[in-house]
Design a protein around this motif. Sequence first.
Motif, PDB file in Angstrom:
ATOM      1  N   ILE A 127       1.058  -1.488  -0.056  1.00 43.24           N
ATOM      2  CA  ILE A 127       0.117  -0.071  -0.341  1.00 43.24           C
ATOM      3  C   ILE A 127       0.781   0.964   0.302  1.00 43.24           C
ATOM      4  CG2 ILE A 127      -1.268   1.514   1.352  1.00 43.24           C
ATOM      5  CD1 ILE A 127      -3.416  -1.445   2.376  1.00 43.24           C
ATOM      6  N   SER A 128       1.836   1.254   0.968  1.00 46.20           N
ATOM      7  CA  SER A 128       2.761   2.751   0.548  1.00 46.20           C
ATOM      8  C   SER A 128       3.451   2.948  -0.768  1.00 46.20           C
ATOM      9  CB  SER A 128       3.825   1.793   1.091  1.00 46.20           C
ATOM     10  OG  SER A 128       5.225   3.110   1.716  1.00 46.20           O
ATOM     11  N   ILE A 129       4.008   1.988  -1.289  1.00 43.62           N
ATOM     12  CA  ILE A 129       4.168   2.085  -2.278  1.00 43.62           C
ATOM     13  C   ILE A 129       2.905   2.891  -3.971  1.00 43.62           C
ATOM     14  CG2 ILE A 129       4.337  -0.144  -3.539  1.00 43.62           C
ATOM     15  CD1 ILE A 129       6.906   0.957  -5.273  1.00 43.62           C
ATOM     16  N   LYS A 130       1.990   2.029  -3.805  1.00 44.92           N
ATOM     17  CA  LYS A 130       0.886   2.318  -4.102  1.00 44.92           C
ATOM     18  C   LYS A 130      -0.039   3.999  -3.891  1.00 44.92           C
ATOM     19  CE  LYS A 130      -1.348  -2.208  -5.026  1.00 44.92           C
ATOM     20  NZ  LYS A 130      -2.504  -2.646  -4.599  1.00 44.92           N
ATOM     21  N   THR A 131       0.688   4.326  -2.979  1.00 37.42           N
ATOM     22  CA  THR A 131       0.503   5.416  -2.962  1.00 37.42           C
ATOM     23  C   THR A 131       1.297   6.380  -3.601  1.00 37.42           C
ATOM     24  OG1 THR A 131      -0.116   5.275  -0.188  1.00 37.42           O
ATOM     25  CG2 THR A 131      -0.208   7.084  -0.089  1.00 37.42           C
ATOM     26  N   LYS A 132       2.154   5.916  -3.335  1.00 39.30           N
ATOM     27  CA  LYS A 132       3.488   6.577  -4.022  1.00 39.30           C
ATOM     28  C   LYS A 132       3.389   7.296  -5.588  1.00 39.30           C
ATOM     29  CE  LYS A 132       7.419   6.106  -1.243  1.00 39.30           C
ATOM     30  NZ  LYS A 132       8.562   5.729  -1.375  1.00 39.30           N
ATOM     31  N   LEU A 133       2.558   6.631  -6.126  1.00 41.70           N
ATOM     32  CA  LEU A 133       1.993   6.326  -7.717  1.00 41.70           C
ATOM     33  C   LEU A 133       0.607   6.508  -7.826  1.00 41.70           C
ATOM     34  CD1 LEU A 133       2.635   2.332  -8.451  1.00 41.70           C
ATOM     35  CD2 LEU A 133       4.084   4.676  -9.241  1.00 41.70           C
ATOM     36  N   GLY A 134       0.315   6.579  -6.493  1.00 39.54           N
ATOM     37  CA  GLY A 134      -1.354   7.360  -6.626  1.00 39.54           C
ATOM     38  C   GLY A 134      -1.096   8.651  -6.823  1.00 39.54           C
ATOM     39  N   ALA A 135      -0.088   9.164  -5.608  1.00 45.56           N
ATOM     40  CA  ALA A 135      -0.276  10.620  -5.482  1.00 45.56           C
ATOM     41  C   ALA A 135       0.206  11.289  -6.612  1.00 45.56           C
ATOM     42  CB  ALA A 135       1.233  10.689  -4.504  1.00 45.56           C
TER      43      ALA A 135
END
Length: 369
Positions: A22-30
């Motif tokens: 979820i942490s890396i997905k948050t970066k891509l989503g951001a």
Amino acid sequence: MSRRGPSTGPPTEPRARRRIVISIKTKLGALVVGAVLLTSALALVAIRTSTEFRYITIFAMIATLLITQFVAQSLTAPLDEMNTVAGSISRGDFSRRVRGADRRDELGDLASTINRMADDLEAVDRHRKELVANVSHELRTPIAALRAVLENVVDGVSEADPETMRTALKQTERLGRLVETLLDLSRLDNGVVTLKARRFEVWPYLSGVLREANLAASQRGLSSSSGLHNRTDVHLHLDVSPPELTAHADAERLHQVMANLIDNAVKHSPPHGRVTVRARRGAWPDSLELEVEDEGPGIPEALRHTVFERFNRGQVPAQAGPGSDGGTGLGLAIARWAVDLHGGEIGVAESSRGCRIQVTLPGSLPARD
């Protein structure tokens, strides 16, 4: 050997991995959300200031590309470093490590895994080199002594009398024991050792082991690279309770355990010391607990986790006893191997004096593949 109930500790590994993903997905989503917000803000500015949309579009594209490049660099730079480190490892250089193992995303997890792999490979490579060096040294010592005896006989320096032949025989026996030990380790590594378990009475069995130890000491002494030492001054004491105690194990492999533990305890005993062998019924049905305790200098707590490693000679003081030459450093490794085959545990227990090695064997032998 311990039995644990349901865990109430930290989250399991799969759950931890989901949090990291979820942490890396948050970066891509951001990144996507930031690009959309930037484009919307520029469009709103264009409407309010009557700026041509083509300028706004070009500016938005440039800003989006710069942001994307910055984020992509932070994600791909560690991969380049990992590729470089992996290439070094494949060429036999295990000294390099990947930075960024403290990142809270998949890249940090991968960096930690690569670093752990490099640590393990470096340890294996170091142990391999130590194995070759130690085996060469251990084989060279009895061969050199045997060669010296035979050369003296051939050159006429000494006669082939019984005493000379006994000296040659002792070195040959030592060489044979070392080769047999190395073969046992080879069988262990190849997974070809099988257990032949049977039920037997503990008291007569251990009495036989102690008699053999006394007989070996009185007849040939303890072989070492520094000479031959007769440790007939050490008293061996057997304590089995209850006297009718029985065990279910591979008698031959258990003999390896007890013989090596007793031999090690005798070597490190002070003059006229006492070695005690205890046997008790374990905490579970049909289980067995064994102890070998001496009155030597003991093992420092910081070194207890290493005494069962191959070719570990320990670091005991010089006054450990007239037989404490260190041996080959394979006896305790063989003992741990045989105990592991039974699914049991072996370790250094707390003792007010000397060293106390404790062995626990389960009530029923585990299934072997």
